[in-house]
Scaffold this active site. Sequence first.
Site, mmCIF file in Angstrom:
data_model
loop_
_atom_site.group_PDB
_atom_site.id
_atom_site.type_symbol
_atom_site.label_atom_id
_atom_site.label_comp_id
_atom_site.label_asym_id
_atom_site.label_seq_id
_atom_site.Cartn_x
_atom_site.Cartn_y
_atom_site.Cartn_z
ATOM 1 N N LYS A 179 0.829 -1.199 0.000
ATOM 2 C CA LYS A 179 0.000 0.000 0.000
ATOM 3 C C LYS A 179 0.870 1.258 0.000
ATOM 4 O O LYS A 179 1.818 1.354 0.784
ATOM 5 C CB LYS A 179 -0.924 -0.013 1.216
ATOM 6 C CG LYS A 179 -1.844 -1.231 1.263
ATOM 7 C CD LYS A 179 -2.533 -1.381 2.609
ATOM 8 C CE LYS A 179 -1.533 -1.674 3.702
ATOM 9 N NZ LYS A 179 -2.184 -1.947 5.003
ATOM 10 N N THR B 81 -7.465 8.580 9.786
ATOM 11 C CA THR B 81 -7.210 7.343 9.042
ATOM 12 C C THR B 81 -6.876 6.167 9.964
ATOM 13 O O THR B 81 -6.298 5.176 9.530
ATOM 14 C CB THR B 81 -6.046 7.548 8.055
ATOM 15 O OG1 THR B 81 -4.882 7.997 8.783
ATOM 16 C CG2 THR B 81 -6.403 8.579 6.993
ATOM 17 N N GLY C 147 -6.940 2.830 11.644
ATOM 18 C CA GLY C 147 -7.543 1.545 11.313
ATOM 19 C C GLY C 147 -7.612 1.218 9.836
ATOM 20 O O GLY C 147 -8.196 0.199 9.455
ATOM 21 N N THR C 148 -7.007 2.047 8.984
ATOM 22 C CA THR C 148 -7.108 1.781 7.545
ATOM 23 C C THR C 148 -6.437 0.469 7.152
ATOM 24 O O THR C 148 -6.955 -0.272 6.311
ATOM 25 C CB THR C 148 -6.497 2.930 6.727
ATOM 26 O OG1 THR C 148 -5.167 3.190 7.207
ATOM 27 C CG2 THR C 148 -7.318 4.193 6.842
ATOM 28 N N GLY C 149 -5.289 0.163 7.759
ATOM 29 C CA GLY C 149 -4.597 -1.075 7.413
ATOM 30 C C GLY C 149 -5.369 -2.310 7.837
ATOM 31 O O GLY C 149 -5.520 -3.260 7.065
ATOM 32 N N CYS C 150 -5.884 -2.286 9.071
ATOM 33 C CA CYS C 150 -6.687 -3.403 9.560
ATOM 34 C C CYS C 150 -7.920 -3.599 8.684
ATOM 35 O O CYS C 150 -8.269 -4.732 8.312
ATOM 36 C CB CYS C 150 -7.136 -3.145 10.995
ATOM 37 S SG CYS C 150 -5.809 -2.843 12.170
#
Length: 272
Positions: free
Chosen positions: A176, A208, A210-213
């Site tokens: 990402k 932003t 928690g975007t990865g989870c």
Amino acid sequence: MTLFKAMTIAGSDSGGGAGIQADLKTFQELGVFGTSAITAITAQNTLGVQGVYPLPLEAIGQQIDSVLSDIGTDAVKTGMLFSAEIITLVAEKLNRYGPFPLVVDPVMIAKGGAALLQTEAVEALRRHLLPIATVITPNVPEACAILGTEDIRDVEHMIEAARRLHKLGPRYVFLKGGHLDGDEAVDVLFDGTEPILFRSRRIRTKHTHGTGCTTASAIAAGLAKGLSMADAVSEAKRFITAAIGSSLAIGHGIGPTNHAALRQQDQGGNLA
């Protein structure tokens, strides 16, 4: 009606924006029944992480055994694993109960800068978890930590990093690019042959958390439903773009994304 199931093995976020909480919200929104095994309890909010409390190995192992021996799963997503010992245990359990699609989100650092993976655990991640992963979903700083480099500055560097990550064993790499500069956010999906680029307009917001989870669990939900990797990533991108676009300015720091946003858009309703 077919019941699709996905399991998350990750840490708990008391603020509700990331970790187990974000994963289960995402599964629910995407039509997948979610189960969980909690690896660590964190005390955190929009201002940062105030405490990290890993669970005993026995407790983690029993959670995984309880779910997979009875309910089973169509896909697994791992998030915050924190230590080499936890990583090794999780890999052993997944090898025992698999095979199933495995999405590995190599959670290392919280949005506020707190370490969520011990330094000595990176090698355990490389050795035990990446070789059994269907896809790994690092951001640029996480990819740099895994590869031991700081030289990822543009899309060409991302493609080269994805090639190097792929050599560590996962079937796919989804790297990402949100941490890079520019008006366009570019992500790279690599399967060992040709990279696929996913481009989207960069949304200018600090909220932003928690975007990865959320992205990784959305991919897991797609794989649980039998989607191809490219289609699962496309669905996840649509989900997270909507979630970031209507992120929630709650608390006094970095707010979370809105997990209900895509459903609200598709229903023609007003976003929160």
